[in-house]
Scaffold this active site. Sequence first.
Site, PDB file in Angstrom:
ATOM      1  N   TYR A 172       0.838  -1.199   0.000  1.00  0.00           N
ATOM      2  CA  TYR A 172       0.000   0.000   0.000  1.00  0.00           C
ATOM      3  C   TYR A 172       0.875   1.252   0.000  1.00  0.00           C
ATOM      4  O   TYR A 172       0.654   2.185  -0.783  1.00  0.00           O
ATOM      5  CB  TYR A 172      -0.910   0.001   1.223  1.00  0.00           C
ATOM      6  CG  TYR A 172      -1.684   1.291   1.410  1.00  0.00           C
ATOM      7  CD1 TYR A 172      -2.810   1.556   0.642  1.00  0.00           C
ATOM      8  CD2 TYR A 172      -1.275   2.239   2.353  1.00  0.00           C
ATOM      9  CE1 TYR A 172      -3.510   2.754   0.799  1.00  0.00           C
ATOM     10  CE2 TYR A 172      -1.968   3.431   2.517  1.00  0.00           C
ATOM     11  CZ  TYR A 172      -3.089   3.675   1.737  1.00  0.00           C
ATOM     12  OH  TYR A 172      -3.768   4.858   1.888  1.00  0.00           O
ATOM     13  N   THR A 230     -12.872   7.001   8.261  1.00  0.00           N
ATOM     14  CA  THR A 230     -13.696   6.439   7.195  1.00  0.00           C
ATOM     15  C   THR A 230     -13.760   4.922   7.365  1.00  0.00           C
ATOM     16  O   THR A 230     -13.220   4.367   8.325  1.00  0.00           O
ATOM     17  CB  THR A 230     -13.115   6.756   5.807  1.00  0.00           C
ATOM     18  OG1 THR A 230     -11.872   6.044   5.641  1.00  0.00           O
ATOM     19  CG2 THR A 230     -12.866   8.250   5.633  1.00  0.00           C
TER      20      THR A 230
END
Length: 253
Positions: A149, A184
């Site tokens: 990532y 989130t």
Amino acid sequence: MDVRGAVAVVTGASSGIGAATALRLHEAGARLVLHGRDGDRLNALAERTGGVAVRADFAEPGAAEAVAGEIAGRAGRVDVLVNNAGMGWAGPVTEMTAADARRLLTVNLAAPVELTRALLPALLERPRAAVVFVTSIAGRAGVAGESVYSASKAGLDVFAESLRLELVGTGVHVGVVVPGVVDTEFFARRGRPYQRRSPRPVPAGAVAEAVWKAVVAERAEQYVPRWLRVPIAVRGTMPAVYRALSARFGGSG
């Protein structure tokens, strides 16, 4: 840049930072083209904002190119492109399958590069235009348990910087927004919830505000929150000190 009446494309608009960014641009008077994977959420946001919904999964072969074609056909022009869509994966790299790595690199790096490349001619036709990339502090600092990532976001960061240099003298501004921990669904979706006491997650709206400023004020780089530039400055000037501190206090979230 005045976004009133501008056509703004926001990827990853189904939820989180993308949805908050879409609402901020709508509030400023932009006409929206919304991309996302969750059709129900996307359609609800499009109905709320009067935007055009384009559903697609960037992990699928040819998806970014197809989205670019649909945007060109339905919007007619593009003034703003916000490359926000992305995904995460948490855990030791040895536990990551080849398919996991390929999917993450496709969604986070290859898709925004391809979408930008495909829409750039339309952006260059406008007197003023903007491309904004939502990257991550992981792409500048590295995070244990998120190596692929982090690499994908670092690649996007360098692509944005190179593109900025390439477009000097044109009407297209390139901006980068570098968020830290954001409140989130990202962490639940990556397979590991955020468990650290600090730093505390910032609201998605704070990142959306930074994206808006990147467009209207033509800011090249913004950290959210702003103090994140401090460890990156330490990393650049005193790498040994930074690595020692990271080994002691860092790690995955």
